[in-house]
Design a protein around this motif. Structure first.
Motif, PDB file in Angstrom:
ATOM      1  N   ALA A  61      -4.374   8.698  -2.259  1.00  0.00           N
ATOM      2  CA  ALA A  61      -2.988   8.358  -1.931  1.00  0.00           C
ATOM      3  C   ALA A  61      -2.710   8.569  -0.445  1.00  0.00           C
ATOM      4  N   LEU A 101       0.827  -1.207   0.000  1.00  0.00           N
ATOM      5  CA  LEU A 101       0.000   0.000   0.000  1.00  0.00           C
ATOM      6  C   LEU A 101       0.858   1.253   0.000  1.00  0.00           C
ATOM      7  N   SER A 105      -1.556   2.094   5.433  1.00  0.00           N
ATOM      8  CA  SER A 105      -0.324   1.304   5.477  1.00  0.00           C
ATOM      9  C   SER A 105       0.413   1.516   6.794  1.00  0.00           C
ATOM     10  N   PRO A 127      -6.427   1.480  -7.230  1.00  0.00           N
ATOM     11  CA  PRO A 127      -5.125   1.884  -7.790  1.00  0.00           C
ATOM     12  C   PRO A 127      -4.723   1.063  -9.010  1.00  0.00           C
ATOM     13  N   SER A 157       0.658   4.110  -2.907  1.00  0.00           N
ATOM     14  CA  SER A 157       0.349   5.521  -2.644  1.00  0.00           C
ATOM     15  C   SER A 157       1.375   6.433  -3.304  1.00  0.00           C
ATOM     16  N   LEU A 216      -4.369   5.752   1.556  1.00  0.00           N
ATOM     17  CA  LEU A 216      -3.560   4.531   1.467  1.00  0.00           C
ATOM     18  C   LEU A 216      -2.331   4.623   2.364  1.00  0.00           C
ATOM     19  N   LEU A 217      -1.708   5.797   2.394  1.00  0.00           N
ATOM     20  CA  LEU A 217      -0.530   5.991   3.235  1.00  0.00           C
ATOM     21  C   LEU A 217      -0.875   5.792   4.707  1.00  0.00           C
ATOM     22  N   THR A 236      -7.269  11.951  -6.396  1.00  0.00           N
ATOM     23  CA  THR A 236      -6.065  11.116  -6.394  1.00  0.00           C
ATOM     24  C   THR A 236      -5.201  11.399  -5.170  1.00  0.00           C
ATOM     25  N   TRP A 237      -5.027  12.671  -4.833  1.00  0.00           N
ATOM     26  CA  TRP A 237      -4.258  13.028  -3.641  1.00  0.00           C
ATOM     27  C   TRP A 237      -4.905  12.471  -2.374  1.00  0.00           C
TER      28      TRP A 237
END
Length: 270
Positions: free
Chosen positions: A257, A110, A264, A183, A114, A260-261, A253-254
């Motif tokens: 991401a 992940l 993770s 993604p 990202s 996801l960060l 998208t930002w």
């Protein structure tokens, strides 16, 4: 159940449903830790409630997105076959690796995804595959930009492979497959993120429905918890789809991401 707990469950469901529908994640990845940490539910009950919430998110989001013609139905049905097969064989992976190792591996994956999405956004102006360069051609009206977006889907076998893994992970860790499929559709296939999130919302309910019957049969579904949470998720899903309509693809998208960060990092910490 007290009135405060009831309202807190609905509020948590609204937040989960909003984020889940907006990003195509289903929301289970947020609702499960919320139920465990705040309401101290056993993990099986938390996952069962999250699965029911995923069905609510998918039902509400899919209905609105299909009406707007944002969902790529042919791609969604193709990938769902691979996802279900992956879920069936999820137990095989469980016998090969420990849960802790799996969590670390998927958290690392992940993290990489990202950064790949951020790199793609910063270095590629055009994120979609041209109509004549792939399969399953489709168009949809992007209300945020006021443009009609045309695209096709490239490298479908690769995305089906990711969907196979996503279904496997969903059964192993209780993590919605959308965090991998969205993604993959965006980065590998060159699919616009709005179409990818809408198609993911359409798919996740099918997989979750099969799992819900299993959890219900084993008595893990608590109606007193699941009902207010599902109501909140359902309301949040409508809000999430409306936000998705009006937000620009680059901003989406930002946000994806960053989510996801955070996921993770949470999995690494766990």
């Amino acid at each position: 159940m007290s009135a405060d707990s009831f309202l807190l469950l609905i509020a948590g469901g609204v937040v989960t449903g909003t984020v889940g529908a907006m990003l195509g994640l289903g929301g289970g990845v947020f609702l499960t830790p919320f139920l465990v940490l705040v309401f101290h539910l056993p993990m099986h009950q938390a996952i069962a409630t999250s699965i029911l919430a995923v069905i609510a998110t998918s039902s509400a989001g899919a209905a609105m997105n299909v009406e707007r013609r944002v969902v790529n139905l042919r791609l969604g049905m193709s990938l769902e076959v691979a996802t279900v097969i992956g879920a069936i064989f999820g137990g095989l992976t469980a016998n090969l690796l420990s849960g802790e190792v799996l969590s670390k591996v998927f958290a690392l994956l992940l993290l990489c995804v990202s950064f790949m999405m951020i790199w793609r956004l910063r270095h590629l102006r055009e994120n979609s595959t041209p109509m004549d360069a792939g399969v399953f051609p489709a168009t949809f009206n992007d209300e945020a930009s006021g443009e009609v977006v045309s695209y096709s889907v490239a490298r479908v076998p690769w995305v089906m492979g990711v969907s196979l893994i996503a279904g496997n992970i969903s059964g192993l860790l209780g993590v919605g497959g959308g965090i991998f499929k969205v993604p993959a559709m965006n980065i590998i296939s060159g699919m616009p993120l709005k179409a990818a999130t809408a198609t993911s919302n359409f798919m996740i309910g099918v997989t979750a429905a099969a799992s819900a019957f299993i959890y219900f049969a084993h008595g893990h579904l608590n109606p007193l918890i699941a009902s207010p949470a599902a109501l909140g998720v359902l309301a949040g899903s409508f809000l999430g789809v409306r936000i998705n309509r009006r937000i620009k693809g680059s901003v989406l998208t930002w946000i994806f991401a960053m989510v996801l960060l955070l996921i993770s990092l949470k999995m690494f910490w766990r």
